[in-house]
Design a protein around this motif. Sequence first.
Motif, PDB file in Angstrom:
ATOM      1  N   GLU A  21       1.087   7.167   2.216  1.00 41.27           N
ATOM      2  CA  GLU A  21       1.788   6.335   3.191  1.00 41.27           C
ATOM      3  C   GLU A  21       1.011   6.265   4.502  1.00 41.27           C
ATOM      4  O   GLU A  21       0.875   5.212   5.102  1.00 41.27           O
ATOM      5  CB  GLU A  21       3.202   6.872   3.441  1.00 41.27           C
ATOM      6  CG  GLU A  21       3.984   6.110   4.472  1.00 41.27           C
ATOM      7  CD  GLU A  21       4.200   4.642   4.142  1.00 41.27           C
ATOM      8  OE1 GLU A  21       4.362   3.846   5.094  1.00 41.27           O
ATOM      9  OE2 GLU A  21       4.213   4.278   2.951  1.00 41.27           O
ATOM     10  N   TYR A  22       0.487   7.394   4.930  1.00 41.18           N
ATOM     11  CA  TYR A  22      -0.312   7.435   6.157  1.00 41.18           C
ATOM     12  C   TYR A  22      -1.541   6.536   6.018  1.00 41.18           C
ATOM     13  O   TYR A  22      -1.866   5.759   6.915  1.00 41.18           O
ATOM     14  CB  TYR A  22      -0.719   8.878   6.450  1.00 41.18           C
ATOM     15  CG  TYR A  22      -1.600   9.037   7.651  1.00 41.18           C
ATOM     16  CD1 TYR A  22      -1.108   8.801   8.936  1.00 41.18           C
ATOM     17  CD2 TYR A  22      -2.928   9.424   7.515  1.00 41.18           C
ATOM     18  CE1 TYR A  22      -1.923   8.947  10.042  1.00 41.18           C
ATOM     19  CE2 TYR A  22      -3.742   9.573   8.618  1.00 41.18           C
ATOM     20  CZ  TYR A  22      -3.241   9.336   9.880  1.00 41.18           C
ATOM     21  OH  TYR A  22      -4.047   9.474  10.978  1.00 41.18           O
ATOM     22  N   GLN A  24      -0.488   2.884   6.169  1.00 42.55           N
ATOM     23  CA  GLN A  24      -0.169   2.454   7.528  1.00 42.55           C
ATOM     24  C   GLN A  24      -1.427   2.186   8.338  1.00 42.55           C
ATOM     25  O   GLN A  24      -1.487   1.232   9.109  1.00 42.55           O
ATOM     26  CB  GLN A  24       0.689   3.501   8.238  1.00 42.55           C
ATOM     27  CG  GLN A  24       2.106   3.552   7.748  1.00 42.55           C
ATOM     28  CD  GLN A  24       2.922   4.617   8.460  1.00 42.55           C
ATOM     29  OE1 GLN A  24       2.457   5.267   9.397  1.00 42.55           O
ATOM     30  NE2 GLN A  24       4.147   4.813   8.010  1.00 42.55           N
ATOM     31  N   ARG A  25      -2.426   3.023   8.154  1.00 43.75           N
ATOM     32  CA  ARG A  25      -3.672   2.851   8.902  1.00 43.75           C
ATOM     33  C   ARG A  25      -4.437   1.618   8.449  1.00 43.75           C
ATOM     34  O   ARG A  25      -5.069   0.939   9.249  1.00 43.75           O
ATOM     35  CB  ARG A  25      -4.547   4.078   8.756  1.00 43.75           C
ATOM     36  CG  ARG A  25      -3.968   5.266   9.506  1.00 43.75           C
ATOM     37  CD  ARG A  25      -4.895   6.408   9.512  1.00 43.75           C
ATOM     38  NE  ARG A  25      -6.133   6.002  10.181  1.00 43.75           N
ATOM     39  CZ  ARG A  25      -7.168   6.784  10.352  1.00 43.75           C
ATOM     40  NH1 ARG A  25      -7.140   8.000   9.903  1.00 43.75           N
ATOM     41  NH2 ARG A  25      -8.245   6.355  10.953  1.00 43.75           N
ATOM     42  N   SER A  30      -3.168  -1.122   7.046  1.00 42.45           N
ATOM     43  CA  SER A  30      -2.413  -2.369   7.115  1.00 42.45           C
ATOM     44  C   SER A  30      -2.480  -3.029   8.486  1.00 42.45           C
ATOM     45  O   SER A  30      -2.009  -4.143   8.644  1.00 42.45           O
ATOM     46  CB  SER A  30      -0.948  -2.140   6.723  1.00 42.45           C
ATOM     47  OG  SER A  30      -0.311  -1.308   7.671  1.00 42.45           O
ATOM     48  N   LYS A  31      -3.079  -2.368   9.466  1.00 42.58           N
ATOM     49  CA  LYS A  31      -3.230  -2.985  10.773  1.00 42.58           C
ATOM     50  C   LYS A  31      -4.308  -4.055  10.678  1.00 42.58           C
ATOM     51  O   LYS A  31      -5.442  -3.772  10.316  1.00 42.58           O
ATOM     52  CB  LYS A  31      -3.625  -1.943  11.815  1.00 42.58           C
ATOM     53  CG  LYS A  31      -2.546  -0.926  12.086  1.00 42.58           C
ATOM     54  CD  LYS A  31      -2.998   0.075  13.109  1.00 42.58           C
ATOM     55  CE  LYS A  31      -1.938   1.140  13.305  1.00 42.58           C
ATOM     56  NZ  LYS A  31      -2.393   2.201  14.198  1.00 42.58           N
TER      57      LYS A  31
END
Length: 74
Positions: free
Chosen positions: A42-43, A46-47, A49-50
């Motif tokens: 998940e981390y 998230q990184r 997907s920016k």
Amino acid sequence: MSNIEEQIEKQRQEAREVCGEEGSDSQDCAVAWDTVEELQAEYSHQRSSKPKKTSLEQYCDENPDAAECRVYDD
């Protein structure tokens, strides 16, 4: 350190404790490490997907009046 990084570290500690108490072959140990892996995934998601801006987008952010950055409506 972000919230998810703190969660990952906390879960790692818990996994080490569980595996130390119940053995590395126990079901609880496997579940604990699976949780760590899910948090890490998940981390990572998230990184990544920016959205990253192109060099032109960065230039236009800094120089909105430049000819290259003009937008024409039809």
